[in-house]
Each structure stands twice: as structure tokens, then as C-alpha cells.
Write a protein that holds these residues in place. Structure first.
Motif, PDB file in Angstrom:
ATOM      1  N   GLY A  25      78.204  93.383  -2.489  1.00 18.86           N
ATOM      2  CA  GLY A  25      77.259  92.845  -1.520  1.00 18.86           C
ATOM      3  C   GLY A  25      76.043  92.188  -2.125  1.00 18.86           C
ATOM      4  N   HIS A  28      72.613  92.584  -0.748  1.00 18.40           N
ATOM      5  CA  HIS A  28      72.769  93.253   0.539  1.00 18.40           C
ATOM      6  C   HIS A  28      73.317  94.672   0.407  1.00 18.40           C
ATOM      7  CE1 HIS A  28      71.608  89.702   2.714  1.00 18.40           C
ATOM      8  NE2 HIS A  28      72.480  88.994   2.020  1.00 18.40           N
ATOM      9  N   ASN A 124      67.282  93.689   3.482  1.00 15.91           N
ATOM     10  CA  ASN A 124      68.544  92.954   3.344  1.00 15.91           C
ATOM     11  C   ASN A 124      69.740  93.850   3.666  1.00 15.91           C
ATOM     12  OD1 ASN A 124      67.368  90.535   2.631  1.00 15.91           O
ATOM     13  ND2 ASN A 124      67.508  90.897   0.441  1.00 15.91           N
ATOM     14  N   SER A 128      72.481  93.451   6.806  1.00 19.29           N
ATOM     15  CA  SER A 128      73.916  93.286   6.539  1.00 19.29           C
ATOM     16  C   SER A 128      74.762  94.397   7.164  1.00 19.29           C
ATOM     17  CB  SER A 128      74.177  93.229   5.033  1.00 19.29           C
ATOM     18  OG  SER A 128      73.922  94.484   4.437  1.00 19.29           O
TER      19      SER A 128
END
Length: 368
Positions: A25, A28, A124, A128
Motif C-alpha cells: 500500500g 497508505h 492516508n 485507504s
């Protein structure tokens, strides 16, 4: 007028290391640092440079628990701010050094910078979907299994929405962990391990001072799979140079087949000027492959692969290009399913070999 929630947000910070796998990720994924730097830092191709060659340190359990609590506090404040302003988009305007401190990023002191970095990572992650957590740094399994279980359970308790917790691990450490310990870690919430296999050839591993043997890779990898921990192995095409290219490819395929990992991720050797292997290249002791030679080596490896996982080229270090300027291989994190798409990968390699080498060279020079 002073905003109490904004002032509260400025109170919290937690440790964040420098790297994480892109497939987790990127920015994220929630980052929780359980160890600092690399305990080995002797590989000729890396030499601990991602960590600034800083000394390795195990973080204390209380230290880590305090960080997780700080993350929870940041999450709670962001939720309250989002509810007050009506959306997460509005909160993004607050997470700005000019708003919080009246300074630009390069003007922040160390405490202010860590605070902003921590808030951004949590924000973040929340945007997500709060699905993934990555335990930093290079080898979390070097911690005692008991402490690691405590950390995993603490994460699951405070963030029950998390779907996957992952970490880097060295094969030499993984091979020494008992199967019972790995099963215990899996049951506590450790879902995936990222392991730097680099090569399955003992001559190459010894030459680059990897600190692990092909048997270490196999034993550790099989143990992780037996514990039902998803396994992502990283290979390094070109690491054997011209001299050891063929055996590097053949034995890496052999080790992968023995382990049968869920993912194999390609990270072609790219010279790093701060490492011993770069110096050997400059002195003529190590001969770097040409772009076509990289592909020929990769072709040998792929032809010999007989595993039921995914081969991934999910990084710009896979520098080969098509005629239209697009990457030769998909950069998708899920890559190509084997054995079903083995023929497709071999066709792409042949396509890359049919293209003038200068097209690939330009990209390789850019990476170096």
C-alpha cells in the motif's frame, strides 16, 4: 482562537522507518516500527544504505505499545475533526506545516516533523480503508516471538478493521524460528512475510555476503508456508554478474520451486554507488549484465520455474520497455499467475529481446 482538537493532534507522534514494500500500500499502509534498521547490513549490493548504515536496534515493547496508542489517538482526533467539518477532505487542509506550525517542511524541528509525518501516515491509512499494517524495519522476526505476539494482539485489539499485518524477514532468522512460534505469530495476526531471497545459488549468495544459504531460504520459506503465513520472496536478476548468470538463474528457480511461495517479486540488480559491489563493478571485478543479458537470464529462470504462485514485476527497477515506451511487464502487484501465465511471461521476454537494446539502456541509466 485556539482549536483544542488541532492542538491535541500536535501532541502525538510515533516512529516511522524509511522503507516498506510497495505492494503493502505504499504510503497508505499503517507503519509501525518494531525494530530499527537492518541487523546484517553486510550485503554487498545493499550494505544497509536504505537505513543510512545506522546501527540496528530492537525497540522495547513499552516503546512500541506507546506508539500504537499514539496512532489510536491520532485516528480518534482525525475522526472527530472529520465529523465536525463534514469530510476527510477538509481534514487534509489541517495536515499542513503552515497551518499547524506556521512553517514550511524544511523549517520544522525534529519533533514537529515527526508529528506531521505521523499524522500524514495515519490520515492516508484511514483514507485507504485502514486495511493494512506493515511492521518495520528490515527483520521484525528477530524480536522474541512472545513480544511480537503481544504487539500483534495489541494492534488487532485497537484496530479490528485491519485485514492484513505484514513484515520483512531474513531467511537466516526465519529458518531458526520454530514452526510452533510461526504458527503462534500467524494466529496472533501476522499474515504475510516479505523475504529477500535475491538468489538461490550458494556461490552468488556467498559472493554478495548475503548471510544466508540456499538451504536457509528453503527451510525458512517452507516453514512460513507450513504455518500458513503468506510468503513474498524477492529475487534479484543480474546479481551474479556475467560470470555466475546461468547458475544464478537455474538455482534461484530451483529454490523457488522448493519453497512454492505465494509471490516472487523481481528487483533486478541496480548499481548503488554507496555499496561494495558498485566498487567492484567500477574496478572490473564484477561485470554488469547488459539489458538483453538480464532478459536472457530471466528467460532461463522463468523456463525453469515450476511453482503455483505469482511472478511480479511491481517496481520501476524492472527497467525493460516496449517500443511504445510503456513497461515491458505489468507493474501490477498481483503480477502473473503461474503456471497459467508462464507462456505469456516468456513471450514478453522474447518481445523485450527483439527491441533494440538502447531502448532499455536509457531506462537502466536513469535508475543507476
Amino acid at each position: 482562537m485556539e482549536d483544542l482538537e488541532v492542538e491535541e493532534l500536535k501532541k502525538y507522534k510515533f516512529e516511522i522507518g524509511p522503507i516498506r514494500p510497495p505492494s503493502e500500500g505504499g504510503s497508505h499502509s499503517l507503519l509501525i516500527r518494531v525494530t530499527c534498521n537492518c541487523p546484517w547490513s553486510k550485503c554487498k549490493f545493499c550494505y544497509g544504505t536504505p537505513y543510512g548504515r545506522e546501527k540496528f536496534r530492537k525497540r522495547g515493547l513499552e516503546e512500541i505499545i506507546k506508539d500504537i496508542q499514539s496512532i489510536k489517538n491520532i485516528e480518534d482526533v482525525i475522526k472527530r475533526l472529520a465529523a465536525r467539518f463534514g469530510s476527510m477532505d477538509w481534514v487534509s487542509h489541517i495536515i499542513d506545516p503552515l497551518f499547524l506550525y506556521g512553517k514550511f517542511f524544511d523549517e520544522l524541528d525534529d519533533t514537529e516533523y515527526k508529528n506531521i509525518q505521523s499524522i500524514i501516515n495515519v490520515y492516508n491509512w484511514m483514507c485507504s480503508g485502514e486495511k493494512t499494517v506493515f511492521l518495520q524495519d528490515a527483520n521484525s522476526l528477530v524480536m522474541s516471538s512472545k513480544d511480537l505476539v503481544t504487539i500483534l494482539k495489541y494492534i488487532k485489539k485497537h484496530f479490528p478493521q485491519v485485514e492484513r499485518i505484514t513484515s520483512y524477514a531474513r531467511s537466516s532468522t526465519l529458518s531458526r524460528k520454530s514452526l510452533n512460534d510461526l504458527i503462534m505469530l500467524k494466529n496472533a495476526g501476522l499474515d504475510r512475510l516479505h523475504v529477500g531471497l535475491e538468489s538461490g545459488d550458494d556461490d552468488v549468495l556467498k559472493y554478495v555476503n548475503k548471510g544466508a544459504t540456499a538451504d536457509d531460504h528453503i527451510i525458512g520459506g517452507k516453514k512460513a508456508k507450513k504455518a500458513k503465513i503468506e510468503l513474498s520472496e524477492y529475487i534479484m536478476p543480474g546479481l551474479g554478474g556475467k560470470k555466475l548468470s546461468r547458475q544464478h538463474a537455474e538455482n534461484t528457480a530451483r529454490v523457488i520451486n522448493e519453497i512454492n511461495p505465494d509471490y516472487v517479486r523481481s528487483r533486478p540488480y541496480t548499481p548503488n554507488p554507496l555499496t561494495p559491489l558498485y566498487e567492484e563493478m567500477i574496478n572490473g571485478e564484477f561485470e554488469l549484465l547488459t539489458p538483453h543479458e538480464y532478459l536472457k537470464e530471466l528467460k532461463i529462470l522463468v523456463k525453469n520455474l515450476n511453482f503455483e504462485g505469482r511472478l511480479c514485476f511491481d517496481h520501476m527497477m524492472n527497467f525493460w520497455m516496449k517500443k511504445d515506451g510503456k513497461p515491458l511487464f505489468s507493474r501490477n502487484y498481483e503480477g502473473y499467475k503461474f503456471p497459467d501465465e508462464k507462456g505469456r511471461v516468456l513471450s514478453l521476454i522474447d518481445e523485450g529481446l527483439s527491441i533494440d537494446e538502447s531502448v532499455h539502456e536509457h531506462k537502466l541509466e536513469y535508475l543507476a
